[in-house]
Scaffold this motif. Structure first.
Motif, PDB file in Angstrom:
ATOM      1  N   GLY A  27       3.961  -5.399 -12.669  1.00  0.00           N
ATOM      2  CA  GLY A  27       2.762  -5.050 -13.422  1.00  0.00           C
ATOM      3  C   GLY A  27       1.482  -5.486 -12.728  1.00  0.00           C
ATOM      4  O   GLY A  27       0.399  -5.433 -13.313  1.00  0.00           O
ATOM      5  N   VAL A  28       1.593  -5.899 -11.473  1.00  0.00           N
ATOM      6  CA  VAL A  28       0.447  -6.386 -10.702  1.00  0.00           C
ATOM      7  C   VAL A  28       0.230  -5.433  -9.527  1.00  0.00           C
ATOM      8  O   VAL A  28       1.179  -5.088  -8.823  1.00  0.00           O
ATOM      9  N   ASP A  29      -1.016  -5.006  -9.317  1.00  0.00           N
ATOM     10  CA  ASP A  29      -1.290  -4.109  -8.193  1.00  0.00           C
ATOM     11  C   ASP A  29      -1.254  -4.885  -6.875  1.00  0.00           C
ATOM     12  O   ASP A  29      -1.321  -6.113  -6.847  1.00  0.00           O
ATOM     13  N   GLY A  30      -1.155  -4.148  -5.757  1.00  0.00           N
ATOM     14  CA  GLY A  30      -0.968  -4.764  -4.450  1.00  0.00           C
ATOM     15  C   GLY A  30      -2.085  -5.710  -4.058  1.00  0.00           C
ATOM     16  O   GLY A  30      -1.832  -6.804  -3.538  1.00  0.00           O
ATOM     17  N   ASP A  31      -3.327  -5.316  -4.278  1.00  0.00           N
ATOM     18  CA  ASP A  31      -4.453  -6.159  -3.873  1.00  0.00           C
ATOM     19  C   ASP A  31      -4.472  -7.469  -4.652  1.00  0.00           C
ATOM     20  O   ASP A  31      -4.707  -8.540  -4.096  1.00  0.00           O
ATOM     21  N   THR A  32      -4.210  -7.401  -5.958  1.00  0.00           N
ATOM     22  CA  THR A  32      -4.170  -8.617  -6.776  1.00  0.00           C
ATOM     23  C   THR A  32      -3.003  -9.503  -6.372  1.00  0.00           C
ATOM     24  O   THR A  32      -3.134 -10.733  -6.287  1.00  0.00           O
ATOM     25  N   PHE A  33      -1.851  -8.895  -6.112  1.00  0.00           N
ATOM     26  CA  PHE A  33      -0.677  -9.660  -5.707  1.00  0.00           C
ATOM     27  C   PHE A  33      -0.943 -10.409  -4.404  1.00  0.00           C
ATOM     28  O   PHE A  33      -0.583 -11.571  -4.253  1.00  0.00           O
ATOM     29  N   LYS A  34      -1.605  -9.712  -3.476  1.00  0.00           N
ATOM     30  CA  LYS A  34      -1.929 -10.331  -2.188  1.00  0.00           C
ATOM     31  C   LYS A  34      -2.837 -11.541  -2.374  1.00  0.00           C
ATOM     32  O   LYS A  34      -2.564 -12.623  -1.825  1.00  0.00           O
ATOM     33  N   ASN A  35      -3.904 -11.386  -3.142  1.00  0.00           N
ATOM     34  CA  ASN A  35      -4.912 -12.443  -3.250  1.00  0.00           C
ATOM     35  C   ASN A  35      -4.525 -13.533  -4.246  1.00  0.00           C
ATOM     36  O   ASN A  35      -4.587 -14.720  -3.939  1.00  0.00           O
ATOM     37  N   LYS A  36      -4.109 -13.136  -5.445  1.00  0.00           N
ATOM     38  CA  LYS A  36      -3.849 -14.116  -6.501  1.00  0.00           C
ATOM     39  C   LYS A  36      -2.583 -14.914  -6.243  1.00  0.00           C
ATOM     40  O   LYS A  36      -2.539 -16.133  -6.486  1.00  0.00           O
ATOM     41  N   TYR A  37      -1.548 -14.237  -5.769  1.00  0.00           N
ATOM     42  CA  TYR A  37      -0.258 -14.907  -5.631  1.00  0.00           C
ATOM     43  C   TYR A  37       0.005 -15.379  -4.195  1.00  0.00           C
ATOM     44  O   TYR A  37       0.195 -16.566  -3.944  1.00  0.00           O
ATOM     45  N   LEU A  38       0.010 -14.449  -3.239  1.00  0.00           N
ATOM     46  CA  LEU A  38       0.394 -14.822  -1.878  1.00  0.00           C
ATOM     47  C   LEU A  38      -0.627 -15.739  -1.216  1.00  0.00           C
ATOM     48  O   LEU A  38      -0.278 -16.799  -0.690  1.00  0.00           O
ATOM     49  N   MET A  39      -1.909 -15.344  -1.232  1.00  0.00           N
ATOM     50  CA  MET A  39      -2.933 -16.124  -0.535  1.00  0.00           C
ATOM     51  C   MET A  39      -3.323 -17.390  -1.289  1.00  0.00           C
ATOM     52  O   MET A  39      -3.279 -18.496  -0.752  1.00  0.00           O
ATOM     53  N   ASP A  40      -3.722 -17.237  -2.539  1.00  0.00           N
ATOM     54  CA  ASP A  40      -4.265 -18.380  -3.289  1.00  0.00           C
ATOM     55  C   ASP A  40      -3.222 -19.449  -3.556  1.00  0.00           C
ATOM     56  O   ASP A  40      -3.524 -20.643  -3.533  1.00  0.00           O
ATOM     57  N   LYS A  41      -1.990 -19.053  -3.807  1.00  0.00           N
ATOM     58  CA  LYS A  41      -0.970 -20.026  -4.189  1.00  0.00           C
ATOM     59  C   LYS A  41      -0.146 -20.530  -3.008  1.00  0.00           C
ATOM     60  O   LYS A  41       0.311 -21.672  -2.999  1.00  0.00           O
ATOM     61  N   PHE A  42       0.090 -19.675  -2.001  1.00  0.00           N
ATOM     62  CA  PHE A  42       1.030 -20.050  -0.942  1.00  0.00           C
ATOM     63  C   PHE A  42       0.457 -19.899   0.465  1.00  0.00           C
ATOM     64  O   PHE A  42       1.155 -20.169   1.440  1.00  0.00           O
ATOM     65  N   ASN A  43      -0.799 -19.480   0.594  1.00  0.00           N
ATOM     66  CA  ASN A  43      -1.420 -19.276   1.908  1.00  0.00           C
ATOM     67  C   ASN A  43      -0.598 -18.355   2.808  1.00  0.00           C
ATOM     68  O   ASN A  43      -0.507 -18.551   4.018  1.00  0.00           O
ATOM     69  N   ILE A  44       0.006 -17.344   2.194  1.00  0.00           N
ATOM     70  CA  ILE A  44       0.764 -16.353   2.954  1.00  0.00           C
ATOM     71  C   ILE A  44      -0.160 -15.181   3.248  1.00  0.00           C
ATOM     72  O   ILE A  44      -0.714 -14.559   2.336  1.00  0.00           O
ATOM     73  N   GLN A  45      -0.341 -14.891   4.539  1.00  0.00           N
ATOM     74  CA  GLN A  45      -1.258 -13.843   4.961  1.00  0.00           C
ATOM     75  C   GLN A  45      -0.490 -12.554   5.241  1.00  0.00           C
ATOM     76  O   GLN A  45       0.551 -12.567   5.892  1.00  0.00           O
ATOM     77  N   ILE A  46      -1.028 -11.459   4.753  1.00  0.00           N
ATOM     78  CA  ILE A  46      -0.475 -10.143   5.061  1.00  0.00           C
ATOM     79  C   ILE A  46      -1.632  -9.214   5.403  1.00  0.00           C
ATOM     80  O   ILE A  46      -2.784  -9.500   5.111  1.00  0.00           O
ATOM     81  N   ASN A  47      -1.312  -8.085   6.042  1.00  0.00           N
ATOM     82  CA  ASN A  47      -2.349  -7.164   6.494  1.00  0.00           C
ATOM     83  C   ASN A  47      -2.614  -6.018   5.536  1.00  0.00           C
ATOM     84  O   ASN A  47      -3.739  -5.553   5.415  1.00  0.00           O
ATOM     85  N   LYS A  48      -1.584  -5.540   4.854  1.00  0.00           N
ATOM     86  CA  LYS A  48      -1.722  -4.256   4.168  1.00  0.00           C
ATOM     87  C   LYS A  48      -1.099  -4.283   2.782  1.00  0.00           C
ATOM     88  O   LYS A  48      -0.045  -4.897   2.567  1.00  0.00           O
ATOM     89  N   THR A  49      -1.776  -3.607   1.852  1.00  0.00           N
ATOM     90  CA  THR A  49      -1.243  -3.376   0.518  1.00  0.00           C
ATOM     91  C   THR A  49      -1.495  -1.915   0.150  1.00  0.00           C
ATOM     92  O   THR A  49      -2.308  -1.229   0.774  1.00  0.00           O
ATOM     93  N   SER A  50      -0.795  -1.437  -0.868  1.00  0.00           N
ATOM     94  CA  SER A  50      -1.135  -0.176  -1.522  1.00  0.00           C
ATOM     95  C   SER A  50      -1.208  -0.458  -3.014  1.00  0.00           C
ATOM     96  O   SER A  50      -1.182  -1.614  -3.437  1.00  0.00           O
ATOM     97  N   ARG A  51      -1.296   0.570  -3.829  1.00  0.00           N
ATOM     98  CA  ARG A  51      -1.379   0.341  -5.276  1.00  0.00           C
ATOM     99  C   ARG A  51      -0.215  -0.510  -5.762  1.00  0.00           C
ATOM    100  O   ARG A  51      -0.380  -1.385  -6.618  1.00  0.00           O
ATOM    101  N   ASN A  52       0.987  -0.262  -5.229  1.00  0.00           N
ATOM    102  CA  ASN A  52       2.169  -0.924  -5.767  1.00  0.00           C
ATOM    103  C   ASN A  52       3.078  -1.528  -4.706  1.00  0.00           C
ATOM    104  O   ASN A  52       4.261  -1.765  -4.960  1.00  0.00           O
ATOM    105  N   THR A  53       2.535  -1.755  -3.501  1.00  0.00           N
ATOM    106  CA  THR A  53       3.343  -2.372  -2.443  1.00  0.00           C
ATOM    107  C   THR A  53       2.535  -3.409  -1.682  1.00  0.00           C
ATOM    108  O   THR A  53       1.306  -3.370  -1.661  1.00  0.00           O
ATOM    109  N   VAL A  54       3.266  -4.321  -1.046  1.00  0.00           N
ATOM    110  CA  VAL A  54       2.682  -5.223  -0.060  1.00  0.00           C
ATOM    111  C   VAL A  54       3.564  -5.159   1.180  1.00  0.00           C
ATOM    112  O   VAL A  54       4.771  -4.933   1.081  1.00  0.00           O
TER     113      VAL A  54
END
Length: 914
Positions: free
Chosen positions: A702-729
């Motif tokens: 229920g979370v879009d790709g951009d939010t998942f990247k920033n809220k979960y991966l980056m803010d919580k775990f400092n995991i960097q990724i390059n690309k997202t779409s509406r429903n993918t990372v």
């Protein structure tokens, strides 16, 4: 299903199987040691251990360490019931194998740990002695093998920079298997004529040797197998040094044999010469001309009376305010910072010394005829190549969703683009790749319109950001059948690593260029072509290139820094162009000088030089490991119930429609079946999926790709990724990925899954309805992806014919009176009233990072719907406060008149619908 087949099915490659087998041996030996003597438990563990040792023996026969000798010694210890000593020895070998300590001067100095007795772990200057292995292909007796090992050991000295172990294989197939299994092999010695068939192929290793088993060489005379092996090494492991030992006189040696080996020896020659030649070959590959020159320069005491106060660190370390900058980077960084092109250094714009040598070595490593270093990224490399090869008015076939640097390169060059649309993957809001039939259709339309002569280049992205890889050989062959002098530019920004393992290599520009050049020059191809012409029906076009007309002209641009070892912006241009010297060298150098700084970063150049050394010595191993780790991650997410509750790893069938998959491969891994081999698909399918690009579908969160990247991966775990779409990372593995980082990512995804569970539990009925609606939107409702519409007739090169004057449209917008802004919400009503909207700027949503509109393109309803549905915050060229920037109608009318007058010379040409 046999037990051994089950073991193999759940391991992607032999390296994974090998390490886990030794860990299992360690576990089983510990159980045996702890069991009571004479009990059924002891017998069970002893039988299990004996069976495991027998299985691992079939693998270790292809390695010098631990190798067959140590495995046999372990079996003897088991027979003697030395359980404690056996457990300790297995644990010791496993530790050295898993940690790789045996390859980098272990503390032990006996023959059990990869360094022969009496050798020192360090050489005179204190540097570690690098270890490698030499493959000998010769049908000799065990006694002769022992003598060979001892004789070579006696030749080694404490001053040697390198140390090596010996792997002996007695037949052709086993030598080929050793090449695929053993990344430690850095040199190969073929001695006399070997037999063909292996007696060691078991069910355990069979899944991992498909590229060997598909070779049908059993009917080749045994006397020819040795030279043939040298040829195949150049195909599968071209970085290796190869040597041939024979009694055949020079006059009777074939040209192919002479070309296939670095040096040919005769049996009567001293073994010492072979030993010294092996070490010399390794030493030459180890040399880094520019990096070494830069190191030497940094040691020289110099007086700085030129530009760059930062040189030698003088302006930094003396400062009270920025000396922390110097402490952070270290003194060597500043000692090597200079603008000098002498004193052992060189000029990038006109290299004659160390840089020239470094680029020549890179050319050899990457399989090109010419290689050029680029210090400001592949964006610049792309512009260099386009400007060098096409003139204003030339036509380029180009995939519309390529990197934006290509589109801006078209503006600079003045070439007319004919945009090619990739097939859409609407469910995941991304594009695939361009089908070959569409490329051919556009080319034939241009031919019909009399504009084929103006078509200069086909430009495709290989592989795409999401991992779609073209069948480069098939594309080039079928396009060259229509236009035999077509120039190919393969944007391999994300594919620099691909040249160092066979499955990937056969889909790279440089490998295919060399292969096709040899093919079209052969007599056998001329016969095939002649027969092909006889089989054609009346009016049917040839599907094979004419050998008398075809020219191989291939350029690849690679972001070395993206997938190999280089500082950021370190890139390379690789060229395999048989007409380079005659047609292109001068214009290429002009374009290179136009875009290349006269003050290039020397640290970046040094990193490109050192990165070349790395891929020649360990590129094969590191790339295979990066693929293995990608496969491990895919399997972990697929298998784990807490992960697959929210996440799906997209696989082959999700990205590639069935009509483009001749092999029928749908996925690389399934929990029930284990691993599917990918060799056939990578050889035959029109498109394949690079498994190191791991696209995770997150719609069920229920979370879009951009939010998942920033809220979960980056803010919580400092995991960097390059690309997202509406429903993918998108996650990527590379040669720097470690098992620890994959474990960390897996752990992070588990914690995210737990957090989502906790977030969803307390939701009220209404809140849960909102959540279900979000999930439905991300998994079921997806905006259609727009194709390229068409260029407005004011900007068509020839009315009704593919090809647009993007340069003219781009610069027309420099006058602010020529355009206006229309809010996005007002675009559709304007279009319904009959107005044609034409973009005056590039509109590039990020992600995905390619234009949905280019200057001169007509705005379609589909494009407006797509832009309206986009949920990304970054759209280059679009002003949310103002709207779309479009040309005024009076400008289009005026431009239409100018274009019509300019096209009068082609009035007799048939118009084609756009």
């Amino acid at each position: 299903m046999p037990a051994t087949k089950t073991i193999s099915a759940h391991h992607y490659n032999i390296a994974q199987l090998r390490v886990e087998s030794w860990n299992n041996l360690k576990s089983e030996s510990t159980k045996l040691e702890n069991s009571n003597r004479g009990t059924a438990d002891e017998k069970k563990h002893k039988d299990n251990l004996r069976k495991s040792l027998q299985e691992i023996q079939g693998v270790e026969s292809y390695f010098a360490y631990p190798g067959l000798g140590r495995v046999n010694a372990l079996k003897e210890m088991l027979d003697r019931q030395e359980h404690t000593a056996l457990t300790n020895k297995i644990a010791e070998i496993t530790k050295y194998l898993v940690s790789d300590r045996y390859r980098s001067s272990p503390d032990h100095e006996d023959e059990d740990f990869g360094i022969e007795a009496g050798e020192k772990g360090e050489i005179a200057d204190g540097n570690k002695r690098n270890y490698f292995e030499v493959l000998f292909l010769e049908d000799i007796s065990p006694k002769e093998e022992v003598k060979l090992r001892n004789d070579l050991r006696d030749l080694r000295t404490a001053g040697d920079q390198f140390s090596y172990g010996v792997v002996v294989q007695r037949c052709f197939q086993d030598a080929m298997i050793a090449l695929l299994f053993n990344p430690n092999i850095q040199a190969v010695v073929v001695r006399y004529a070997p037999p063909y068939h292996s007696k060691k192929i078991t069910l355990l290793i069979k899944p991992f040797i498909q590229n060997v088993l598909k070779l049908d060489l059993s009917k080749v005379p045994q006397a020819e197998l040795g030279p043939l092996f040298g040829t195949l090494i150049r195909k599968f492991r071209p970085e290796l040094d190869t040597y041939y030992v024979t009694d055949t006189s020079l006059g009777n040696l074939k040209d192919n044999t002479l070309k296939s080996f670095r040096r040919i020896f005769y049996r009567a020659e001293d073994l010492q010469e072979l030993h010294l030649t092996i070490l010399r070959g390794i030493s030459e590959r180890y040399e880094t001309p520019f990096f070494s020159a830069l190191k030497e320069y940094s040691k020289k005491p110099t007086g700085i009376f030129h530009a760059m106060p930062i040189s030698r660190g003088n302006s930094v370390f003396k400062s009270r305010w920025i000396n922390d900058f110097g402490n952070f980077y270290g003194r060597n960084m500043f000692l090597a910072e200079t603008s000098s092109t002498t004193g052992g250094l060189d000029s990038l714009l006109q290299p004659k010394g160390s840089l020239k040598k470094a680029q020549e070595r890179a050319s050899d490593a990457y399989g090109s005829r010419n290689t050029f270093f680029v210090t400001n990224g592949t964006s610049t490399a792309n512009k260099i190549v386009v400007q060098a090869l096409v003139r204003p008015g030339d036509v380029i076939l180009i995939d519309r969703d390529c990197h934006k640097s290509h589109h801006y390169g078209l503006v600079l060059s003045g070439a007319y683009p004919v945009y090619l649309d990739s097939y859409p993957i609407e469910k995941y809001s991304m594009y695939g790749a361009v089908p070959l039939e569409q490329i051919k259709e556009k080319l034939l339309r241009l031919k019909k319109a009399g504009r084929l002569e103006l078509v200069k280049m086909l430009l495709l992205t290989n592989c795409t950001f999401d991992g779609l890889v073209y069948n480069v050989e098939k594309v080039m062959e079928e396009i060259l059948a229509i236009k035999p002098d077509m120039i190919f530019l393969w944007d391999e920004a994300w594919f620099a690593f691909a040249g160092f393992t066979y499955n990937y290599k056969q889909r790279t520009g440089m490998y295919v260029a060399q292969k096709l050049y040899g093919k079209y020059k052969s007599n056998s191809y001329r016969e095939q072509y002649a027969n092909h012409l006889k089989e054609l029906k009346d009016g049917e076009l040839p599907r094979m290139p004419n050998p008398d007309e075809v020219r191989i002209r291939v350029y690849s641009t690679q972001s070395t820094h993206k997938t190999l070892s280089s500082f950021r912006q370190g890139s390379m241009i690789h060229i395999w162009d048989e007409d380079f010297r005659r047609k292109t060298e001068n214009t290429f150098m002009e374009a290179y000088m136009t875009h290349t700084s006269t003050s290039p970063n020397y640290q970046m150049l040094a990193s490109l030089d050192v990165g070349r050394r790395q891929v020649q010595f360990e590129g094969y191993e590191l790339v295979e490991k990066s693929i293995e780790l990608a496969m491990v991650l895919r399997a972990k997410i697929n298998d784990h119930p807490r992960l697959n509750k929210y996440f799906d790893v997209l696989t082959v069938s999700d990205f590639i429609p069935g009509e483009y998959r001749e092999s029928g491969l749908t996925e690389y891994y399934s929990p029930a079946e284990g691993w599917n081999r990918m060799e056939t698909a990578w050889e035959k399918d029109e498109f394949v999926l690079d498994p190191t690009k791991i696209t995770l579908h997150i719609g069920r969160t229920g979370v879009d790709g951009d939010t998942f990247k920033n809220k979960y991966l980056m803010d919580k775990f400092n995991i960097q990724i390059n690309k997202t779409s509406r429903n993918t990372v998108l996650f990527m593995t590379n040669i720097g990925t470690t098992r620890g980082s994959v474990t960390y990512l897996t752990n992070a995804l588990l914690k995210i899954a737990d957090e989502l569970d906790q977030e969803f539990k307390p939701l009220s009925q209404k809140e849960n309805k909102i959540r279900q609606d979000r999930i439905h939107s991300l998994t079921k409702d997806y905006p259609p992806l727009p194709d390229f519409s068409y260029f407005h007739e004011s900007f068509q090169a020839v009315p009704g014919v593919p090809g647009g004057n993007i340069r003219e449209a781009f610069f027309l917008a420099y006058n602010e009176e020529n355009y206006e802004y229309i809010p996005l919400g007002e675009c559709l009503p304007s279009m319904e009233e009959g107005r044609t909207l034409v973009a005056s700027a590039f509109i590039i949503p990020y992600p995905p990072g390619f234009p949905v509109l280019v200057p001169g393109q007509v705005v379609s309803e589909e494009i407006i719907h797509f832009l309206t549905a986009l949920d990304v915050s970054e759209i280059h060229g679009y002003r949310p406060d103002l709207g779309l920037r479009i040309f005024r109608e009076k400008v289009l009318n005026r431009q239409k008149t100018v274009t019509s007058m300019g096209a009068m010379g082609g009035a007799g040409k048939k118009k084609l619908t756009n």
